[in-house]
Write an enzyme that holds these catalytic residues in place. Structure first.
Site, PDB file in Angstrom:
ATOM      1  N   ASP A  97      57.495  40.224  27.853  1.00  0.00           N
ATOM      2  CA  ASP A  97      57.278  41.100  29.017  1.00  0.00           C
ATOM      3  C   ASP A  97      57.310  42.520  28.490  1.00  0.00           C
ATOM      4  OD1 ASP A  97      57.421  42.724  31.243  1.00  0.00           O
ATOM      5  OD2 ASP A  97      58.951  41.514  32.267  1.00  0.00           O
ATOM      6  N   LYS A 130      44.964  47.219  43.877  1.00  0.00           N
ATOM      7  CA  LYS A 130      43.652  47.058  44.508  1.00  0.00           C
ATOM      8  C   LYS A 130      43.308  48.342  45.265  1.00  0.00           C
ATOM      9  CE  LYS A 130      43.273  42.637  43.480  1.00  0.00           C
ATOM     10  NZ  LYS A 130      42.657  42.439  42.184  1.00  0.00           N
ATOM     11  N   VAL A 131      42.018  48.618  45.385  1.00  0.00           N
ATOM     12  CA  VAL A 131      41.575  49.846  46.061  1.00  0.00           C
ATOM     13  C   VAL A 131      42.154  49.920  47.489  1.00  0.00           C
ATOM     14  CG1 VAL A 131      39.557  51.135  46.864  1.00  0.00           C
ATOM     15  CG2 VAL A 131      39.456  49.899  44.689  1.00  0.00           C
ATOM     16  N   ALA A 227      45.482  56.616  39.434  1.00  0.00           N
ATOM     17  CA  ALA A 227      46.616  56.308  38.554  1.00  0.00           C
ATOM     18  C   ALA A 227      46.153  55.405  37.403  1.00  0.00           C
ATOM     19  CB  ALA A 227      47.709  55.612  39.357  1.00  0.00           C
ATOM     20  N   TYR A 228      45.330  54.410  37.735  1.00  0.00           N
ATOM     21  CA  TYR A 228      44.829  53.488  36.698  1.00  0.00           C
ATOM     22  C   TYR A 228      44.032  54.275  35.657  1.00  0.00           C
ATOM     23  CZ  TYR A 228      42.295  49.572  34.572  1.00  0.00           C
ATOM     24  OH  TYR A 228      41.757  48.664  33.670  1.00  0.00           O
ATOM     25  N   GLY A 229      43.157  55.177  36.154  1.00  0.00           N
ATOM     26  CA  GLY A 229      42.331  55.969  35.235  1.00  0.00           C
ATOM     27  C   GLY A 229      43.178  56.817  34.295  1.00  0.00           C
ATOM     28  N   VAL A 265      34.837  42.713  34.102  1.00  0.00           N
ATOM     29  CA  VAL A 265      35.051  41.290  33.843  1.00  0.00           C
ATOM     30  C   VAL A 265      35.648  40.584  35.068  1.00  0.00           C
ATOM     31  CG1 VAL A 265      36.179  39.647  32.292  1.00  0.00           C
ATOM     32  CG2 VAL A 265      35.493  41.896  31.424  1.00  0.00           C
ATOM     33  N   ARG A 266      35.104  39.391  35.365  1.00  0.00           N
ATOM     34  CA  ARG A 266      35.595  38.612  36.515  1.00  0.00           C
ATOM     35  C   ARG A 266      36.989  38.041  36.231  1.00  0.00           C
ATOM     36  NH1 ARG A 266      30.287  37.200  35.984  1.00  0.00           N
ATOM     37  NH2 ARG A 266      30.709  35.267  34.850  1.00  0.00           N
TER      38      ARG A 266
END
Ligand code: NDP
Length: 311
Positions: A97, A130-131, A227-229, A265-266
């Protein structure tokens, strides 16, 4: 001379000439540990599903050595090992982890002890809200940077010293990090692109982003609303800093460290509309993990579709 002497014995007699007691034929624990030390080993974080699992699948087929699927949850990790086993692929498992420093330290000690270090490290574990998620932005910023930047940095702090000569390190970042860089203030862009930015300065900038989101001041601070960016901008910049340090401190070890984007990617993260399968998403990370011995580049780059991208 020896061959001539032996060839004069009847064939059936030969085995008895060299007969050893069953105990002597068993490898001793010392022999086993020597064999493990000379076995190459690859480690992939967050590989119980998605792109990480596909990277392990590809490494099981292409890497000459032991491949470790790691996961924060032992049950999910072992299920994933079983699913590969049903495809005829033999991955090994270790709990890891990246948000838990003890887990990182325990895993690093295990690989040092059993294999003398690691040959390939793929830092793939990552998260994204998620958005549509309504969690306050400041919380999203703290949680996202914790895993994608700070915990991945902890992995690198504890694993880079045990990466063996000729090793390959791949940080799974994202093109979103490059796009975010372009949307930062010119002053921030200049720092992220500079060749003299230190790890401490970068960590300070990432922490400043998190702190400013709490006060609602990140926009004035020059940050875009992602934040992800930002976490991936930080990860790509960190990869460049650490690659420069490796070249400086371990110039003869020929370790290659790069950041990459797997594409869209899925997976559970990106959803079913994404254009690539997980196996397709694994292609660039695996290409970087298996750069041939003696290769000198890419190193300290951001790579997508197996090509170095502008930063
Ligand atoms: P998934 O959500 O499918 O998988 C993420 C993996 O990371 C899971 O195995 C998850 O484990 C693991 N993970 C999360 N936190 C931790 C942690 N603290 N310690 C260990 N493992 C952890 O995502 P993807 O496969 O899509 O993403 C893999 C990487 O690729 C990420 O870094 C992502 O940012 C990057 N990426 C993905 C893109 C895409 O289009 N999918 C595009 C660009 C980059 P668990 O099951 O326990 O949650």
């Amino acid at each position: 001379m020896l061959r001539k002497t032996l060839s004069s014995f009847p064939p059936l007699f030969l085995p008895f000439c060299f007969a050893a007691s069953p105990a002597q034929l068993q490898p001793t624990p010392e022999d086993q540990s020597k064999t493990a030390m000379s076995t190459k080993v690859a480690v992939v974080t967050g590989s119980n599903k998605g792109i990480g699992l596909a990277i392990v699948r590809a490494l099981c087929k292409q890497f000459q050595g032991d491949v470790y699927l790691t996961a924060r949850d032992i049950g999910r990790g072992q299920e994933a090992v079983k699913s590969l086993d049903s495809e005829g692929l033999k991955a090994k498992f270790h709990q890891l982890d990246i948000n838990d420093l003890n887990s990182i330290i325990t895993a690093a000690a295990f690989f040092k002890d059993k294999y003398g270090g690691v040959d390939v490290l793929v830092n793939n574990a990552g998260i994204a809200f998620k958005v549509a998620d309504t969690t306050p932005f400041a919380v999203q910023a703290e949680v996202t940077l914790k895993t994608n930047f700070f915990a991945t940095r902890d992995m690198l702090t504890h694993f880079l010293p045990i990466v063996k000569a000729g090793g390959r390190v791949v940080n799974v970042s994202s093109f979103v990090g490059s796009r975010t860089l372009n949307n930062c203030s010119p002053a921030l862009q200049q720092r992220f692109r500079s060749e003299d930015i230190t790890e401490e300065e970068l960590v300070g900038l990432m922490q400043r982003f998190v702190d400013q989101t709490k006060k609602g001041e990140h926009k004035q601070g020059g940050w875009p609303e992602t934040a992800y960016g930002v976490s991936k901008t930080g990860l790509t910049a960190l990869s460049m800093i650490l690659a420069r340090r490796l070249s400086e401190k371990r110039p003869n070890d020929q370790i290659l460290l790069n950041a990459c984007c797997p594409g869209w990617v899925r997976t559970d993260m990106a959803g079913p509309k994404a254009t690539k399968s997980p196996d397709e998403g694994a292609i660039t990370p695996v290409y970087l993990a298996l750069l041939p011995p003696g290769a000198t580049e890419p190193h300290g780059k951001f790579v997508s579709e197996k090509e170095v991208q502008p930063w």
